[in-house]
Design an enzyme around this catalytic site. Sequence first.
Site, PDB file in Angstrom:
ATOM      1  N   HIS A  72      13.307   1.526  29.585  1.00 45.98           N
ATOM      2  CA  HIS A  72      13.934   0.661  30.576  1.00 45.98           C
ATOM      3  C   HIS A  72      12.893   0.170  31.589  1.00 45.98           C
ATOM      4  O   HIS A  72      12.840  -1.012  31.936  1.00 45.98           O
ATOM      5  CB  HIS A  72      15.027   1.424  31.332  1.00 45.98           C
ATOM      6  CG  HIS A  72      16.196   1.835  30.497  1.00 45.98           C
ATOM      7  ND1 HIS A  72      16.865   0.969  29.668  1.00 45.98           N
ATOM      8  CD2 HIS A  72      16.838   3.043  30.386  1.00 45.98           C
ATOM      9  CE1 HIS A  72      17.867   1.607  29.080  1.00 45.98           C
ATOM     10  NE2 HIS A  72      17.864   2.860  29.495  1.00 45.98           N
ATOM     11  N   HIS A 123      12.791   7.771  27.188  1.00 50.17           N
ATOM     12  CA  HIS A 123      13.938   6.852  27.205  1.00 50.17           C
ATOM     13  C   HIS A 123      13.887   5.982  28.459  1.00 50.17           C
ATOM     14  O   HIS A 123      13.987   4.745  28.384  1.00 50.17           O
ATOM     15  CB  HIS A 123      15.233   7.669  27.169  1.00 50.17           C
ATOM     16  CG  HIS A 123      16.476   6.868  27.363  1.00 50.17           C
ATOM     17  ND1 HIS A 123      17.355   6.575  26.351  1.00 50.17           N
ATOM     18  CD2 HIS A 123      17.022   6.299  28.484  1.00 50.17           C
ATOM     19  CE1 HIS A 123      18.359   5.861  26.813  1.00 50.17           C
ATOM     20  NE2 HIS A 123      18.187   5.675  28.114  1.00 50.17           N
ATOM     21  N   GLU A 124      13.749   6.626  29.614  1.00 54.72           N
ATOM     22  CA  GLU A 124      13.715   5.875  30.869  1.00 54.72           C
ATOM     23  C   GLU A 124      12.487   4.966  30.941  1.00 54.72           C
ATOM     24  O   GLU A 124      12.526   3.894  31.558  1.00 54.72           O
ATOM     25  CB  GLU A 124      13.746   6.833  32.062  1.00 54.72           C
ATOM     26  CG  GLU A 124      14.998   7.700  32.146  1.00 54.72           C
ATOM     27  CD  GLU A 124      16.276   6.890  32.186  1.00 54.72           C
ATOM     28  OE1 GLU A 124      16.250   5.741  32.688  1.00 54.72           O
ATOM     29  OE2 GLU A 124      17.312   7.383  31.692  1.00 54.72           O
TER      30      GLU A 124
END
Length: 438
Positions: free
Chosen positions: A11, A7-8
């Site tokens: 970003h 997920h990170e």
Amino acid sequence: MFSIGFHEAGHFFWARRFGMRVPQFFVGFGPTVWSRRRGETEYGFKAVPLGGYIRIVGMIPPAEEGESKRATRMRSFIAEVRGAALNDVLPTDGDRVFYKKPWWQRVIVMFAGPFHNLVLAVVFFTVVLVGFGVPESTTTIAAVPACVLPAGAASATAPDPCSVPITSDGALCEVGAAGCALPPASPASRAGLAAGDTILAVDGRRVSSETDVGWTQVQRAIRGSIDTDVVLTIERDGERRQLTVTPIENRVYTDATGDQTMRVGYVGVSPAQAYVRQSVTAVPAFLGDTIGRSVDKLVQMPQRVPALFGAAFLGDERDPNGPIGVVGVSRISGEVFAFDDFTVTEKISYFFQLLAGVNLVLFLFNLLPIYPLDGGHVAGALYEKVRSSVARVRGRPDPGPFDIARLMPVAYVVAGLFLALSGLLFVADIVNPITLSQ
């Protein structure tokens, strides 16, 4: 941990792609366990493995021109938060700060994290459907209960529920009270049906051997024949037999979610399951259906909190279809792998379904348009674009970046509620867990 890191990484990739400076990429919270610096970014793990973050410089813009300078507790708090964020900005950063980037780049950066979880959910669901298949009902009988219990009966978890008196709605009662009696023997057991029997025909009409289709035909015939004899042609040990069963009225769940019930004809048989591999073309429809049910569950979350509190602190019965936390998911996963009646294929399939479900919820939850969630940043950038467009149409100057610092009080409330819910789930999953027996 992998899901959080991935997920990170969503970003991180797009932030770097658009030239933003990212000084930190960590999985976990709390004290740092391990870290290494590569280039301008420090990568590492922290002690509490319940989340993760990347730090993008300039997430909060400077104060807007004309902002009131009158001192209030709220303005002082916002100014303090803004100052802490702007302290990360170096003179050499220039246009590399988050708030100076175009609105569409900020939307992509904040959407990319949840999108990565959606990608994982799609991959895991595809592995389940195409590689292992999904369980479908056959016309072979898996079990024949000795008695009839209405859906949600309070005695369902008793060692011998057939010996516990209940009302017609399944509530516990005292023998001798009006409407109180032992559960009636199941019509299936009275008719002589047994586990392992395969239903070939109903009232002389042959049923399909195709999974789900055949059982649906049997189910419809039984549910529509309250107090009416039904002749079942079965195969047992290679021999065909005809048995007559009389369905009685009973309250059953309408589907696997256990949210709604209906009264139908009932005999007391459950189908054996067979894993059937699906085509990859079945994935979109399956995913869409799962997303729909997940959204419904998220919407229902606030109204389920009181029952969750009662299960955690008041000794109330835990809703088997209610929300669970990380501990609950881990516990069920462990029970699945320890359950001898599950094959290795079933265990691995169930594990991938859990992983897919967790990632799907992370995708949906993080897109809620509430700050500090990713969806809050996305909503802020979209609002900024709309505000800029309206100003241009009116011939006014661009008002500039949306001051998301003003939402910090909301962020703290949301974070507090999320921590409270997480703590409540943590306690409930330990003191009153949902188990496979439910």
